[in-house]
Write a protein that holds these residues in place. Structure first.
Motif, PDB file in Angstrom:
ATOM      1  N   THR A 122       0.833  -1.205   0.000  1.00  0.00           N
ATOM      2  CA  THR A 122       0.000   0.000   0.000  1.00  0.00           C
ATOM      3  C   THR A 122       0.866   1.254   0.000  1.00  0.00           C
ATOM      4  OG1 THR A 122      -1.770  -1.136   1.206  1.00  0.00           O
ATOM      5  CG2 THR A 122      -1.812   1.263   1.234  1.00  0.00           C
TER       6      THR A 122
ATOM      7  N   ALA B  83      -5.444   4.671  -1.614  1.00  0.00           N
ATOM      8  CA  ALA B  83      -5.205   3.616  -0.627  1.00  0.00           C
ATOM      9  C   ALA B  83      -6.372   2.635  -0.565  1.00  0.00           C
ATOM     10  CB  ALA B  83      -4.975   4.228   0.746  1.00  0.00           C
TER      11      ALA B  83
ATOM     12  N   ILE C  12      -6.019  -1.397  -1.053  1.00  0.00           N
ATOM     13  CA  ILE C  12      -6.338  -2.315   0.048  1.00  0.00           C
ATOM     14  C   ILE C  12      -7.384  -3.334  -0.379  1.00  0.00           C
ATOM     15  CG2 ILE C  12      -7.352  -2.447   2.364  1.00  0.00           C
ATOM     16  CD1 ILE C  12      -6.010   0.294   2.907  1.00  0.00           C
TER      17      ILE C  12
END
Length: 278
Positions: free
Chosen positions: A235, A245, A249
């Motif tokens: 990440t 992000a 994820i």
């Protein structure tokens, strides 16, 4: 849980194909172990015997730091001397370490495409190889200083001798190194395609470089299966490259879920193996 819910937007056929393909990590490991045992010992094992051993140790290593559970092969392989089995396990472990280090560095070179990264990569690889060589060459002296127990020292001497004899078989080592790199390369490719089908909008190379770097960080953390640390490292890389992000994820969690399939299959094989031995 929200990431699992989002899988309804993924093409299930493609997801199922990736779930099937990821099991190649078990098959390639079984091929490598069979090849290593058959060419370095007097024992000859079949592919299915090797698959049982690999799956069992693979499952046990799931819950151990740095996959140290692989050492369980020394107990599982009853037909081979424990010291010999331990030596083979160490050889495999070193090969995996080399693969985990070299592949992300190579991918990064292609992605960044700068000479300085090639120089850094070449230097790191040379240092790793030299470090492993010096460690093996002087391992007996180092351990001799730390360990005074006679029985342990004798076992250590036999293990070191075994390792040196195995390393002399260059063809075997080269072939096993190839299988080791192929194993991780396939895993990284599956991760790339998982990112793609989950809608992550990035080039093939940036995903390959980012995920493999995250995997390296996860391995270096010594957290069992790199849980969390791999995702954190990957990440950070993708955010550095300007990606969201949340998107990263989501894709990483889907990869983690897919990666649980080989462990589940390894668990089933392990249970069958235990039943046969009991």
């Amino acid at each position: 849980l929200s990431s699992i819910d989002q899988t309804k937007n993924v093409t299930l056929t493609l997801l199922l194909i990736l779930i099937i393909l990821i099991n190649f990590v078990l098959l390639i490991r079984a091929i490598r172990w069979q090849y290593l045992v058959n060419n370095t010992t007097e024992i000859k094992i079949s592919f299915f015997e090797s698959l049982k051993v690999i799956s069992s140790s693979f499952f046990i290593s799931f819950a151990t730091p740095g996959r140290l559970g692989e050492i369980s092969k020394t107990v599982i392989m009853k037909d081979i001397d424990k010291k010999k089995a331990f030596s083979l396990t160490l050889i495999e472990y070193i090969m995996d370490v080399l693969s985990i280090f070299t592949l992300p560095i190579i991918f990064s070179i292609f992605y960044f495409y700068q000479i300085k990264y090639f120089i850094i990569t070449f230097t790191i690889i040379i240092l790793i190889i030299m470090g492993i060589y010096l460690l093996i060459k002087n391992f007996d002296k180092t351990i001799g200083i730390l360990i005074k127990n006679r029985e342990i020292k004798e076992s250590k001497d036999i293990i070191i001798t075994n390792i040196k004899n195995i390393l002399k078989q260059k063809k075997v080592i080269i072939n096993c190194l190839f299988l080791s790199h192929l194993n991780y390369f396939i895993f990284y490719l599956i991760a790339v395609f998982t990112f793609k089908i989950t809608g992550f909008n990035a080039s093939f190379l940036v995903i390959l470089a980012g995920f493999s770097i995250g995997h390296l960080i996860g391995a270096m953390s010594f957290i069992p299966s790199g849980l969390g640390s791999r995702e954190l490292g990957a990440t950070a890389f993708f955010i550095w490259q300007g990606f969201s992000a949340s998107d990263v994820i989501y894709s990483l969690i889907i990869v983690r879920i897919i990666a649980l399939v080989p462990f589940f299959i390894a668990f089933l094989i392990y249970m069958k193996f235990v039943k046969e031995r009991s």
